[in-house]
Write a protein that holds these residues in place. Structure first.
Motif, PDB file in Angstrom:
ATOM      1  N   SER A 142     -34.804  60.273   3.107  1.00  0.00           N
ATOM      2  CA  SER A 142     -33.624  60.118   3.956  1.00  0.00           C
ATOM      3  C   SER A 142     -33.381  58.631   4.164  1.00  0.00           C
ATOM      4  O   SER A 142     -33.927  57.803   3.440  1.00  0.00           O
ATOM      5  CB  SER A 142     -33.819  60.857   5.284  1.00  0.00           C
ATOM      6  OG  SER A 142     -32.606  60.876   6.013  1.00  0.00           O
ATOM      7  N   VAL A 143     -32.588  58.292   5.168  1.00  0.00           N
ATOM      8  CA  VAL A 143     -32.210  56.887   5.369  1.00  0.00           C
ATOM      9  C   VAL A 143     -33.393  56.065   5.860  1.00  0.00           C
ATOM     10  O   VAL A 143     -34.271  56.558   6.572  1.00  0.00           O
ATOM     11  CB  VAL A 143     -31.043  56.770   6.369  1.00  0.00           C
ATOM     12  CG1 VAL A 143     -29.797  57.392   5.790  1.00  0.00           C
ATOM     13  CG2 VAL A 143     -31.400  57.407   7.697  1.00  0.00           C
ATOM     14  N   GLY A 144     -33.409  54.797   5.480  1.00  0.00           N
ATOM     15  CA  GLY A 144     -34.402  53.839   5.953  1.00  0.00           C
ATOM     16  C   GLY A 144     -33.730  52.797   6.823  1.00  0.00           C
ATOM     17  O   GLY A 144     -32.765  53.100   7.539  1.00  0.00           O
ATOM     18  N   PRO A 145     -34.198  51.545   6.774  1.00  0.00           N
ATOM     19  CA  PRO A 145     -33.567  50.483   7.570  1.00  0.00           C
ATOM     20  C   PRO A 145     -32.097  50.329   7.202  1.00  0.00           C
ATOM     21  O   PRO A 145     -31.706  50.438   6.035  1.00  0.00           O
ATOM     22  CB  PRO A 145     -34.366  49.237   7.177  1.00  0.00           C
ATOM     23  CG  PRO A 145     -35.668  49.762   6.664  1.00  0.00           C
ATOM     24  CD  PRO A 145     -35.354  51.056   5.999  1.00  0.00           C
ATOM     25  N   LEU A 146     -31.262  50.067   8.212  1.00  0.00           N
ATOM     26  CA  LEU A 146     -29.825  49.894   8.003  1.00  0.00           C
ATOM     27  C   LEU A 146     -29.417  48.453   8.275  1.00  0.00           C
ATOM     28  O   LEU A 146     -30.013  47.773   9.121  1.00  0.00           O
ATOM     29  CB  LEU A 146     -29.033  50.822   8.930  1.00  0.00           C
ATOM     30  CG  LEU A 146     -29.298  52.320   8.802  1.00  0.00           C
ATOM     31  CD1 LEU A 146     -28.447  53.093   9.803  1.00  0.00           C
ATOM     32  CD2 LEU A 146     -29.010  52.787   7.390  1.00  0.00           C
ATOM     33  N   VAL A 147     -28.400  48.002   7.565  1.00  0.00           N
ATOM     34  CA  VAL A 147     -27.872  46.668   7.777  1.00  0.00           C
ATOM     35  C   VAL A 147     -26.366  46.699   7.536  1.00  0.00           C
ATOM     36  O   VAL A 147     -25.883  47.400   6.644  1.00  0.00           O
ATOM     37  CB  VAL A 147     -28.544  45.634   6.823  1.00  0.00           C
ATOM     38  CG1 VAL A 147     -28.293  45.995   5.364  1.00  0.00           C
ATOM     39  CG2 VAL A 147     -28.061  44.217   7.124  1.00  0.00           C
ATOM     40  N   ASP A 148     -25.611  45.990   8.363  1.00  0.00           N
ATOM     41  CA  ASP A 148     -24.162  45.855   8.176  1.00  0.00           C
ATOM     42  C   ASP A 148     -23.897  44.588   7.386  1.00  0.00           C
ATOM     43  O   ASP A 148     -24.347  43.493   7.787  1.00  0.00           O
ATOM     44  CB  ASP A 148     -23.435  45.785   9.515  1.00  0.00           C
ATOM     45  CG  ASP A 148     -23.351  47.144  10.196  1.00  0.00           C
ATOM     46  OD1 ASP A 148     -23.328  48.159   9.467  1.00  0.00           O
ATOM     47  OD2 ASP A 148     -23.284  47.181  11.433  1.00  0.00           O
ATOM     48  N   LEU A 149     -23.171  44.715   6.274  1.00  0.00           N
ATOM     49  CA  LEU A 149     -22.802  43.566   5.467  1.00  0.00           C
ATOM     50  C   LEU A 149     -21.289  43.519   5.334  1.00  0.00           C
ATOM     51  O   LEU A 149     -20.700  44.371   4.635  1.00  0.00           O
ATOM     52  CB  LEU A 149     -23.443  43.643   4.071  1.00  0.00           C
ATOM     53  CG  LEU A 149     -24.958  43.516   4.013  1.00  0.00           C
ATOM     54  CD1 LEU A 149     -25.447  43.725   2.556  1.00  0.00           C
ATOM     55  CD2 LEU A 149     -25.418  42.152   4.523  1.00  0.00           C
ATOM     56  N   ALA A 150     -20.661  42.570   5.997  1.00  0.00           N
ATOM     57  CA  ALA A 150     -19.205  42.434   5.897  1.00  0.00           C
ATOM     58  C   ALA A 150     -18.839  41.845   4.537  1.00  0.00           C
ATOM     59  O   ALA A 150     -19.574  41.007   3.986  1.00  0.00           O
ATOM     60  CB  ALA A 150     -18.671  41.527   7.017  1.00  0.00           C
ATOM     61  N   ARG A 151     -17.740  42.305   3.956  1.00  0.00           N
ATOM     62  CA  ARG A 151     -17.308  41.782   2.675  1.00  0.00           C
ATOM     63  C   ARG A 151     -16.955  40.306   2.804  1.00  0.00           C
ATOM     64  O   ARG A 151     -16.254  39.914   3.761  1.00  0.00           O
ATOM     65  CB  ARG A 151     -16.098  42.567   2.162  1.00  0.00           C
ATOM     66  CG  ARG A 151     -15.572  42.108   0.823  1.00  0.00           C
ATOM     67  CD  ARG A 151     -14.444  42.971   0.331  1.00  0.00           C
ATOM     68  NE  ARG A 151     -14.888  44.338   0.088  1.00  0.00           N
ATOM     69  CZ  ARG A 151     -14.086  45.294  -0.410  1.00  0.00           C
ATOM     70  NH1 ARG A 151     -12.810  45.018  -0.663  1.00  0.00           N
ATOM     71  NH2 ARG A 151     -14.561  46.503  -0.608  1.00  0.00           N
ATOM     72  N   PRO A 152     -17.415  39.461   1.872  1.00  0.00           N
ATOM     73  CA  PRO A 152     -17.102  38.023   1.977  1.00  0.00           C
ATOM     74  C   PRO A 152     -15.596  37.771   1.903  1.00  0.00           C
ATOM     75  O   PRO A 152     -14.864  38.466   1.193  1.00  0.00           O
ATOM     76  CB  PRO A 152     -17.821  37.432   0.754  1.00  0.00           C
ATOM     77  CG  PRO A 152     -18.854  38.429   0.380  1.00  0.00           C
ATOM     78  CD  PRO A 152     -18.280  39.759   0.738  1.00  0.00           C
ATOM     79  N   SER A 153     -15.157  36.772   2.658  1.00  0.00           N
ATOM     80  CA  SER A 153     -13.745  36.364   2.633  1.00  0.00           C
ATOM     81  C   SER A 153     -13.530  35.371   1.507  1.00  0.00           C
ATOM     82  O   SER A 153     -14.440  34.601   1.169  1.00  0.00           O
ATOM     83  CB  SER A 153     -13.346  35.731   3.962  1.00  0.00           C
ATOM     84  OG  SER A 153     -13.520  36.651   5.020  1.00  0.00           O
ATOM     85  N   PRO A 154     -12.351  35.365   0.869  1.00  0.00           N
ATOM     86  CA  PRO A 154     -12.105  34.389  -0.180  1.00  0.00           C
ATOM     87  C   PRO A 154     -12.109  32.972   0.363  1.00  0.00           C
ATOM     88  O   PRO A 154     -11.724  32.718   1.500  1.00  0.00           O
ATOM     89  CB  PRO A 154     -10.727  34.788  -0.707  1.00  0.00           C
ATOM     90  CG  PRO A 154     -10.084  35.548   0.418  1.00  0.00           C
ATOM     91  CD  PRO A 154     -11.203  36.244   1.121  1.00  0.00           C
ATOM     92  N   ARG A 155     -12.592  32.036  -0.471  1.00  0.00           N
ATOM     93  CA  ARG A 155     -12.620  30.631  -0.067  1.00  0.00           C
ATOM     94  C   ARG A 155     -11.231  30.014  -0.176  1.00  0.00           C
ATOM     95  O   ARG A 155     -10.455  30.330  -1.074  1.00  0.00           O
ATOM     96  CB  ARG A 155     -13.590  29.852  -0.948  1.00  0.00           C
ATOM     97  CG  ARG A 155     -15.050  30.255  -0.750  1.00  0.00           C
ATOM     98  CD  ARG A 155     -15.948  29.442  -1.634  1.00  0.00           C
ATOM     99  NE  ARG A 155     -15.801  28.016  -1.393  1.00  0.00           N
ATOM    100  CZ  ARG A 155     -16.452  27.083  -2.088  1.00  0.00           C
ATOM    101  NH1 ARG A 155     -17.267  27.425  -3.055  1.00  0.00           N
ATOM    102  NH2 ARG A 155     -16.267  25.805  -1.806  1.00  0.00           N
ATOM    103  N   HIS A 156     -10.933  29.127   0.744  1.00  0.00           N
ATOM    104  CA  HIS A 156      -9.671  28.367   0.705  1.00  0.00           C
ATOM    105  C   HIS A 156     -10.013  26.880   0.798  1.00  0.00           C
ATOM    106  O   HIS A 156     -10.195  26.317   1.867  1.00  0.00           O
ATOM    107  CB  HIS A 156      -8.749  28.773   1.871  1.00  0.00           C
ATOM    108  CG  HIS A 156      -8.345  30.218   1.829  1.00  0.00           C
ATOM    109  ND1 HIS A 156      -7.408  30.709   0.955  1.00  0.00           N
ATOM    110  CD2 HIS A 156      -8.766  31.276   2.566  1.00  0.00           C
ATOM    111  CE1 HIS A 156      -7.244  32.007   1.148  1.00  0.00           C
ATOM    112  NE2 HIS A 156      -8.068  32.374   2.130  1.00  0.00           N
TER     113      HIS A 156
END
Length: 209
Positions: free
Chosen positions: A194-208
């Motif tokens: 089943s599930v193990g450790p969880l982590v939230d990863l936000a999608r990277p924003s494009p560089r400007h």
């Protein structure tokens, strides 16, 4: 690094694929035959392939004793199926429902599971599953054998036409808290997890620059 050429390895074990592509979600598929018999079987070759339109797939190789699995036969005949989320607590009934029983045997009864009615398709749902999706058949893609020892594989594409969720696992923002359900996943051989450790990863924003 070990290299394996499946085409030129006489004793190549197909189970290696299952161990490498892991963990895999389990589609607990309920179907109904044209004469009204009910079937329930787990498939670890299962996934979501599109969200707009919402489409899921499940697939399996042909068994040794008949030309295709009963689930495939039913879907081919009726054009309908239901996917039911398997949780850690439901691992034993799921395993019982994997029994290679004769056609017409009700795996709900074998596994001691209650049925719940669907809204838009005929096959019932697993009542104790926290999430079920009613599906209409889009197409079945047949993958032909490519080399000696291969069997025919059928890939079923289904359009999700209805979703049932246990309110206990829906947060105030309307999101399904899948981690709390502790979904069961398939690893290699007879191993599940089943599930193990969880982590939230936000999608990277494009560089400007």
């Amino acid at each position: 690094m070990l290299f394996i050429d499946p085409e030129n390895t006489p004793d190549f074990k197909r189970s290696l694929f299952n161990a490498i592509v892991a963990p895999r979600p389990i589609g607990w598929i309920s179907t109904m035959g044209p004469e009204g018999s009910v079937n329930l079987a787990p498939f670890s070759h299962f996934n979501l392939v599109s969200t707009a339109p919402p489409v899921v797939i499940f697939s399996c190789n042909a068994p040794a004793d008949r030309h295709e699995k009963d689930s495939i036969t039913n879907v081919r005949a009726t054009g309908e199926f239901v996917t039911n989320l398997v949780t850690w607590e439901l691992r034993e009934p799921m395993n019982i429902s994997s029994l290679d029983a004769p056609y017409g045997i009700d795996e709900f009864e074998l596994a001691g599971l209650d049925k719940a009615p669907s809204r838009k398709v005929r096959p019932p749902r697993v009542a104790c599953s926290p999430a079920s999706m009613e599906c209409k058949l889009l197409r079945i893609v047949q993958i032909e054998p490519q080399r000696p020892g291969d069997t025919v594989s059928n890939v079923v594409f289904g359009l999700v036409v209805g979703i049932h969720l246990d309110p206990a696992f829906v947060d105030p923002d309307g999101r399904f808290d899948v981690a709390r359900t502790m979904p069961l996943t398939r690893l290699g051989g007879n191993q599940y997890a089943s599930v193990g450790p969880l982590v939230d990863l936000a999608r990277p924003s494009p560089r400007h620059d």
